[in-house]
Scaffold this motif. Structure first.
Motif, mmCIF file in Angstrom:
data_model
loop_
_atom_site.group_PDB
_atom_site.id
_atom_site.type_symbol
_atom_site.label_atom_id
_atom_site.label_comp_id
_atom_site.label_asym_id
_atom_site.label_seq_id
_atom_site.Cartn_x
_atom_site.Cartn_y
_atom_site.Cartn_z
ATOM 1 N N LYS A 12 6.505 4.137 4.522
ATOM 2 C CA LYS A 12 7.276 3.643 5.667
ATOM 3 C C LYS A 12 8.611 3.046 5.218
ATOM 4 O O LYS A 12 9.626 3.167 5.908
ATOM 5 N N THR A 38 0.846 -1.190 0.000
ATOM 6 C CA THR A 38 0.000 0.000 0.000
ATOM 7 C C THR A 38 0.885 1.245 0.000
ATOM 8 O O THR A 38 2.093 1.172 0.256
ATOM 9 N N ASP A 81 3.566 4.706 13.373
ATOM 10 C CA ASP A 81 2.126 4.701 13.106
ATOM 11 C C ASP A 81 1.470 6.021 13.488
ATOM 12 O O ASP A 81 0.577 6.508 12.802
ATOM 13 N N ASP A 103 -5.003 5.493 -3.390
ATOM 14 C CA ASP A 103 -4.474 6.235 -2.250
ATOM 15 C C ASP A 103 -3.551 7.355 -2.735
ATOM 16 O O ASP A 103 -2.841 7.200 -3.733
ATOM 17 N N TYR A 127 -15.718 9.312 6.357
ATOM 18 C CA TYR A 127 -14.422 8.673 6.099
ATOM 19 C C TYR A 127 -14.064 7.765 7.274
ATOM 20 O O TYR A 127 -14.582 7.929 8.386
ATOM 21 N N SER A 166 -7.220 0.642 2.791
ATOM 22 C CA SER A 166 -5.847 0.390 3.214
ATOM 23 C C SER A 166 -5.630 0.828 4.650
ATOM 24 O O SER A 166 -6.221 1.811 5.116
ATOM 25 N N SER A 167 -4.740 0.109 5.316
ATOM 26 C CA SER A 167 -4.365 0.452 6.679
ATOM 27 C C SER A 167 -3.864 1.890 6.744
ATOM 28 O O SER A 167 -3.099 2.344 5.881
ATOM 29 N N GLN A 168 -4.336 2.619 7.769
ATOM 30 C CA GLN A 168 -3.864 3.971 8.071
ATOM 31 C C GLN A 168 -4.057 4.950 6.905
ATOM 32 O O GLN A 168 -3.246 5.849 6.703
ATOM 33 N N THR A 169 -5.119 4.745 6.166
ATOM 34 C CA THR A 169 -5.424 5.615 5.034
ATOM 35 C C THR A 169 -6.860 6.106 5.180
ATOM 36 O O THR A 169 -7.793 5.293 5.196
ATOM 37 N N TRP A 170 -7.020 7.414 5.314
ATOM 38 C CA TRP A 170 -8.379 7.955 5.410
ATOM 39 C C TRP A 170 -9.123 7.654 4.118
ATOM 40 O O TRP A 170 -8.750 8.140 3.050
ATOM 41 N N THR A 171 -10.175 6.856 4.235
ATOM 42 C CA THR A 171 -10.876 6.357 3.052
ATOM 43 C C THR A 171 -12.356 6.692 3.133
ATOM 44 O O THR A 171 -13.004 6.475 4.165
ATOM 45 N N LYS A 172 -12.881 7.212 2.024
ATOM 46 C CA LYS A 172 -14.306 7.541 1.986
ATOM 47 C C LYS A 172 -15.135 6.268 2.075
ATOM 48 O O LYS A 172 -14.880 5.295 1.359
ATOM 49 N N VAL A 201 0.939 3.606 2.197
ATOM 50 C CA VAL A 201 1.494 3.796 3.544
ATOM 51 C C VAL A 201 2.717 2.905 3.744
ATOM 52 O O VAL A 201 3.737 3.344 4.296
ATOM 53 N N PHE A 204 1.011 8.848 10.967
ATOM 54 C CA PHE A 204 -0.053 8.785 9.968
ATOM 55 C C PHE A 204 -1.419 9.160 10.558
ATOM 56 O O PHE A 204 -2.411 9.196 9.841
ATOM 57 N N ALA A 205 -1.423 9.411 11.848
ATOM 58 C CA ALA A 205 -2.652 9.893 12.481
ATOM 59 C C ALA A 205 -2.540 11.367 12.842
ATOM 60 O O ALA A 205 -3.508 11.950 13.328
ATOM 61 N N ILE A 228 -1.228 12.750 6.205
ATOM 62 C CA ILE A 228 -2.552 12.223 5.866
ATOM 63 C C ILE A 228 -2.490 11.555 4.504
ATOM 64 O O ILE A 228 -2.212 12.203 3.483
ATOM 65 N N VAL A 229 -2.729 10.257 4.516
ATOM 66 C CA VAL A 229 -2.888 9.499 3.271
ATOM 67 C C VAL A 229 -4.376 9.258 3.102
ATOM 68 O O VAL A 229 -5.059 8.852 4.042
ATOM 69 N N GLN A 230 -4.881 9.526 1.926
ATOM 70 C CA GLN A 230 -6.330 9.540 1.732
ATOM 71 C C GLN A 230 -6.717 8.754 0.482
ATOM 72 O O GLN A 230 -5.936 8.603 -0.456
ATOM 73 N N ASN A 231 -7.952 8.263 0.507
ATOM 74 C CA ASN A 231 -8.539 7.588 -0.653
ATOM 75 C C ASN A 231 -9.990 8.035 -0.731
ATOM 76 O O ASN A 231 -10.770 7.803 0.191
ATOM 77 N N ASP A 232 -10.369 8.675 -1.818
ATOM 78 C CA ASP A 232 -11.712 9.230 -1.946
ATOM 79 C C ASP A 232 -12.702 8.248 -2.577
ATOM 80 O O ASP A 232 -13.815 8.658 -2.963
ATOM 81 N N SER A 233 -12.308 6.994 -2.669
ATOM 82 C CA SER A 233 -13.174 5.945 -3.221
ATOM 83 C C SER A 233 -13.742 6.346 -4.586
ATOM 84 O O SER A 233 -14.903 6.100 -4.893
ATOM 85 N N LYS A 283 -2.481 13.326 0.976
ATOM 86 C CA LYS A 283 -3.321 14.526 1.037
ATOM 87 C C LYS A 283 -2.567 15.677 1.691
ATOM 88 O O LYS A 283 -2.686 16.832 1.300
ATOM 89 N N PHE A 292 -10.584 5.559 9.132
ATOM 90 C CA PHE A 292 -9.129 5.398 9.255
ATOM 91 C C PHE A 292 -8.908 4.265 10.247
ATOM 92 O O PHE A 292 -9.522 4.258 11.319
#
Lengths: 54, 174
Positions: A9, A3, A17, A35, B146, B52-58, A5, A20-21, A25-30, A38, B148
């Motif tokens: 890493k 992935t 970890d 990914d 979203y 995915s792990s640790q990924t803000w996902t809609k 992330v 990433f919080a 910011i790693v994002q996926n807008d579906s 962001k 996470f």
């Protein structure tokens, strides 16, 4: 397949970890585009280049 | 245009009529209540892959409980009526026996606006993250749900069902 992330890493092994919080910011807008990074506000680690994430 | 009932500080009651079928109650020309009051409730009924792990996902919300003004589409609420909205949601995973964390958030225009409580434990029976807030949305703002998380160091899946992973909202006032 790793992935995004996991690739980050691998390129920046000092990241943990909690980073990433908080500062990254790693994002996926579906929306089918996958990914992406962001936001990158880490105080010491630089944002990896596209080549580093290949 | 709209029908306006205005409590004016100079003229007292002012009334403007048209045929829009929409009515607004105003305080000295400022709308405080409108008959356009969008509300929605939706949940995930089909399992979502690719979180995915640790990924803000809609979160994809595939079934609506209700959508009063047809303002919810593609897992996104775009009320088009400016005002304050009560919004709440929940994200849940199936039971896990490994260390995990899961957190939901309401995104406004693609950016996190409110994060839910964090569920974080070594194992849990259907861990869930929930939250509720009030946001002001203008006429073209939109909100989405979203998630996470991380389960056992890997990707997460969501628990489907009306009581598991859901998102809802309703107009409060202008």
């Amino acid at each position: 397949m790793a992935t995004l992330v996991e690739k980050i890493k691998s390129a920046r092994p000092n990241l943990t970890d909690i980073d990433f919080a908080t500062t990254i910011i790693v994002q996926n807008d579906s929306d089918g585009k996958g990914d992406y990074i962001k936001e990158w506000k880490h105080p010491s680690e630089t944002r990896p280049t596209a080549e580093e994430l290949e | 245009m709209t029908v306006k009932i205005n409590a004016d500080t100079s003229d007292g009651l002012k009334f403007v009529s048209d045929t829009s079928g929409i009515v607004e109650i105003q305080n000295n020309g400022t709308t405080i209540i409108t008959s356009q009051q969008p509300a929605f409730s939706a949940y995930q009924s089909s399992a979502q892959s690719g979180i995915s792990s640790q990924t803000w996902t809609k979160v994809t919300l595939t079934t609506e409980n209700f959508d009063t003004d047809s303002k919810f589409a593609s897992s996104r609420f775009t009320p088009t009526v400016a005002g304050y909205y009560q919004l709440s949601g929940a994200v849940q995973t199936p039971s896990v026996t490994a260390a995990h964390f899961i957190c939901g958030a309401i995104y406004k225009n693609g950016t996190s606006a409110f994060q839910f409580t964090l569920s974080n434990a070594a194992s849990a029976f259907y861990p869930i993250s929930t939250g509720s807030t009030v946001l002001y949305l203008d006429s073209n703002d939109y909100v989405e749900l979203y998630v996470f998380g991380n389960v056992g160091g890997g990707d997460i899946t969501l628990q489907t069902g009306v009581a598991a992973t859901n998102f809802e909202g309703a107009y409060l006032r202008s």
